[in-house]
Enzyme design. Structure first.
Site, mmCIF file in Angstrom:
data_model
loop_
_atom_site.group_PDB
_atom_site.id
_atom_site.type_symbol
_atom_site.label_atom_id
_atom_site.label_comp_id
_atom_site.label_asym_id
_atom_site.label_seq_id
_atom_site.Cartn_x
_atom_site.Cartn_y
_atom_site.Cartn_z
ATOM 1 N N CYS A 41 97.302 139.827 46.154
ATOM 2 C CA CYS A 41 98.118 140.605 45.200
ATOM 3 C C CYS A 41 97.282 141.444 44.236
ATOM 4 O O CYS A 41 97.806 142.366 43.604
ATOM 5 C CB CYS A 41 99.031 139.680 44.411
ATOM 6 S SG CYS A 41 100.242 138.855 45.431
ATOM 7 N N HIS A 98 101.152 144.138 37.972
ATOM 8 C CA HIS A 98 101.562 143.626 39.283
ATOM 9 C C HIS A 98 102.909 142.939 39.090
ATOM 10 O O HIS A 98 103.131 142.231 38.103
ATOM 11 C CB HIS A 98 100.513 142.638 39.810
ATOM 12 C CG HIS A 98 101.011 141.862 40.988
ATOM 13 N ND1 HIS A 98 101.595 142.472 42.073
ATOM 14 C CD2 HIS A 98 101.037 140.525 41.246
ATOM 15 C CE1 HIS A 98 101.944 141.544 42.953
ATOM 16 N NE2 HIS A 98 101.624 140.362 42.470
ATOM 17 N N ASN A 137 108.133 140.832 44.850
ATOM 18 C CA ASN A 137 106.676 140.950 44.808
ATOM 19 C C ASN A 137 106.192 141.591 46.109
ATOM 20 O O ASN A 137 106.269 140.963 47.172
ATOM 21 C CB ASN A 137 106.081 139.547 44.622
ATOM 22 C CG ASN A 137 104.571 139.539 44.551
ATOM 23 O OD1 ASN A 137 103.917 140.528 44.848
ATOM 24 N ND2 ASN A 137 104.004 138.408 44.163
HETATM 25 N N1 ACO Z 1 116.165 128.037 44.720
HETATM 26 C C1 ACO Z 1 116.588 126.946 44.105
HETATM 27 N N2 ACO Z 1 115.765 125.981 43.697
HETATM 28 C C2 ACO Z 1 114.455 126.157 43.924
HETATM 29 C C3 ACO Z 1 113.936 127.285 44.561
HETATM 30 C C4 ACO Z 1 114.851 128.252 44.966
HETATM 31 N N3 ACO Z 1 114.473 129.382 45.584
HETATM 32 N N4 ACO Z 1 112.592 127.181 44.632
HETATM 33 C C5 ACO Z 1 112.271 126.020 44.042
HETATM 34 N N5 ACO Z 1 113.390 125.380 43.627
HETATM 35 C C6 ACO Z 1 113.510 124.109 42.946
HETATM 36 C C7 ACO Z 1 112.353 123.191 43.227
HETATM 37 O O1 ACO Z 1 112.544 122.510 44.447
HETATM 38 C C8 ACO Z 1 112.405 122.266 42.036
HETATM 39 O O2 ACO Z 1 113.398 121.319 42.246
HETATM 40 P P1 ACO Z 1 113.201 119.790 41.767
HETATM 41 O O3 ACO Z 1 113.023 119.881 40.274
HETATM 42 O O4 ACO Z 1 114.464 119.146 42.204
HETATM 43 O O5 ACO Z 1 111.964 119.333 42.476
HETATM 44 C C9 ACO Z 1 112.861 123.183 40.905
HETATM 45 O O6 ACO Z 1 113.459 124.327 41.533
HETATM 46 C C10 ACO Z 1 111.734 123.633 40.013
HETATM 47 O O7 ACO Z 1 110.669 124.102 40.842
HETATM 48 P P2 ACO Z 1 109.364 124.744 40.256
HETATM 49 O O8 ACO Z 1 108.508 125.223 41.370
HETATM 50 O O9 ACO Z 1 108.770 123.799 39.276
HETATM 51 O O10 ACO Z 1 110.033 125.965 39.483
HETATM 52 P P3 ACO Z 1 109.388 126.962 38.458
HETATM 53 O O11 ACO Z 1 110.180 127.007 37.235
HETATM 54 O O12 ACO Z 1 107.913 126.754 38.332
HETATM 55 O O13 ACO Z 1 109.606 128.344 39.197
HETATM 56 C C11 ACO Z 1 108.398 129.922 40.550
HETATM 57 C C12 ACO Z 1 109.078 128.543 40.493
HETATM 58 C C13 ACO Z 1 109.454 130.988 40.351
HETATM 59 C C14 ACO Z 1 107.770 130.089 41.934
HETATM 60 C C15 ACO Z 1 107.342 130.031 39.450
HETATM 61 O O14 ACO Z 1 106.515 128.897 39.452
HETATM 62 C C16 ACO Z 1 106.518 131.247 39.575
HETATM 63 O O15 ACO Z 1 106.981 132.353 39.452
HETATM 64 N N6 ACO Z 1 105.199 131.087 39.797
HETATM 65 C C17 ACO Z 1 104.319 132.209 39.951
HETATM 66 C C18 ACO Z 1 104.102 132.343 41.375
HETATM 67 C C19 ACO Z 1 104.087 133.748 41.842
HETATM 68 O O16 ACO Z 1 104.646 134.655 41.262
HETATM 69 N N7 ACO Z 1 103.440 133.919 42.966
HETATM 70 C C20 ACO Z 1 103.366 135.174 43.602
HETATM 71 C C21 ACO Z 1 102.003 135.405 44.140
HETATM 72 S S1 ACO Z 1 100.837 135.336 42.899
HETATM 73 C C22 ACO Z 1 101.095 136.586 41.990
HETATM 74 O O17 ACO Z 1 101.505 137.604 42.491
HETATM 75 C C23 ACO Z 1 100.835 136.473 40.559
#
Ligand code: ACO
Length: 321
Positions: free
Chosen positions: A114, A248, A278
């Site tokens: 990314c 980004h 993304n």
């Molecule tokens: N729909 C519904 N529930 C979901 C989904 C979904 N699509 N995905 C995860 N969950 C659930 C999980 O299973 C978890 O459930 P549980 O509590 O019963 O175990 C709950 O939601 C919380 O999951 P987390 O992963 O802790 O959620 P978080 O609040 O951290 O959000 C996210 C997840 C959106 C991926 C976040 O961590 C994030 O944006 N991280 C950055 C990652 C990113 O952007 N990566 C892209 C590449 S890197 C870059 O470009 C910077």
């Protein structure tokens, strides 16, 4: 007199098909509400079978050439940031060179996930400032839909496909326009936070994207904020000098945290993540294309671009349009 790389062209390409959160929720245990509140994403473009990093990158490049009023033969080098090339080799850059009908110059790919566009822009700037090139086409082109595990709701809802391109041209003028500074970082100790588990060198693996979302989120806010500070202080500038943040586009919450740190109001931040999701290395040039073409970003304004991705890799570019 300082030789600088000035942005003279922008172009973008998005595949026709739009997939909404609601459509994803009909196939996956997720909801529009969850995706919107956690990421800011409402829909994404998904490549048709005939769309590839080469075809989309060439389309974005052709638009950037037309914007700049240049021909392919005016370009000395093509740099393509992609993690989803059509072939292991030759590079996507040389395939695009052929698509554009360019018979001189050179091209190569850059693999920084990314952060790829920021890394490619930095390399292009170095080529120009060291007189190895006069004009460089810098492209980010990605088809992440082909490396997603569509049964993993934690990752597949986050990404979309597309390509963006810019043209940098050498300028000897003293008007302060062009790339002012670039700052790159990587930390391979953090490689397991975000990766693709396989490639042509390891064909027995699935070749799908894997991510520890929470850890990536934490590193992104922390590292991008300090990288932005590093870029500003290297030019003896302060947050008040920034006109635009073109980040980004990974997650609206990451973008908002960095904008808050810069004390930038929302209308000074270019956002596309809501409609594109993304698009990895394509996200910054797509955002630039949109905000320059619609007249939001104007000549002479100071833009800060930042990205973090698999590696981890991260970096910042400060540029006066
Ligand atoms: N729909 C519904 N529930 C979901 C989904 C979904 N699509 N995905 C995860 N969950 C659930 C999980 O299973 C978890 O459930 P549980 O509590 O019963 O175990 C709950 O939601 C919380 O999951 P987390 O992963 O802790 O959620 P978080 O609040 O951290 O959000 C996210 C997840 C959106 C991926 C976040 O961590 C994030 O944006 N991280 C950055 C990652 C990113 O952007 N990566 C892209 C590449 S890197 C870059 O470009 C910077």
């Amino acid at each position: 007199m300082a030789r600088r790389s000035r942005l003279v062209g922008v172009g973008g390409f998005l595949p026709e098909r739009i997939v909404t959160n609601v459509e994803l929720a009909s196939k996956l245990d997720t909801s529009d509400e969850w995706i919107r509140t956690r990421t800011g994403i409402t829909c994404r473009h998904i490549a048709a079978p005939h769309d590839t990093a080469t075809s989309m990158g060439a389309a974005a490049a052709a638009r950037a050439l037309s914007y700049a009023g240049l021909k392919a033969s005016d370009i000395d080098a093509i740099l393509v940031a992609t993690a989803t090339p059509d072939q292991a080799f030759p590079a996507t850059a040389v395939r695009i060179q052929a698509e554009l009908g360019m018979t001189s110059g050179f091209g190569y790919d850059i693999s920084s996930a990314c952060s790829g566009f920021v890394f490619a822009l930095t390399t292009a700037d170095s080529l120009i400032r060291s007189h190895q090139a006069q004009r460089v086409l810098v492209i980010g082109s990605e088809v992440y839909s082909r490396i997603l595990d569509w049964s993993d709701r934690g990752t597949c809802v986050l990404f979309g496909d597309g390509a963006g391109a810019v043209i940098l041209s050498a300028s000897e003028s003293n008007d302060g326009r062009g790339i002012l500074t670039t700052h790159l970082h990587s930390d391979g100790q953090l490689r397991d936070l975000l990766y693709v588990d396989g490639a042509v060198g390891q064909p027995e693996k699935s070749g799908k994207l894997r991510m520890s979302g929470r850890d990536v989120f934490r590193h992104a806010v922390e590292k991008l904020s300090s990288s932005v500070d590093e870029a500003l202080s290297s030019c003896h500038l302060t947050r008040e000098n920034i006109d635009w943040l073109v980040p980004h586009q990974a997650n609206i919450r990451i973008i908002e945290r960095v904008a808050k740190k810069l004390s930038l109001p929302a209308d000074r931040v270019v956002i596309t993540v809501d409609r594109h999701a993304n698009t990895s290395a394509a996200s910054i040039p797509l955002a630039l294309d949109e905000a320059i073409r619609d007249g939001r970003i104007r000549e002479g304004e100071l833009i800060i671009m930042e990205a973090l991705g698999g590696g981890l890799t991260w970096g910042t570019v400060l540029m006066r349009l």
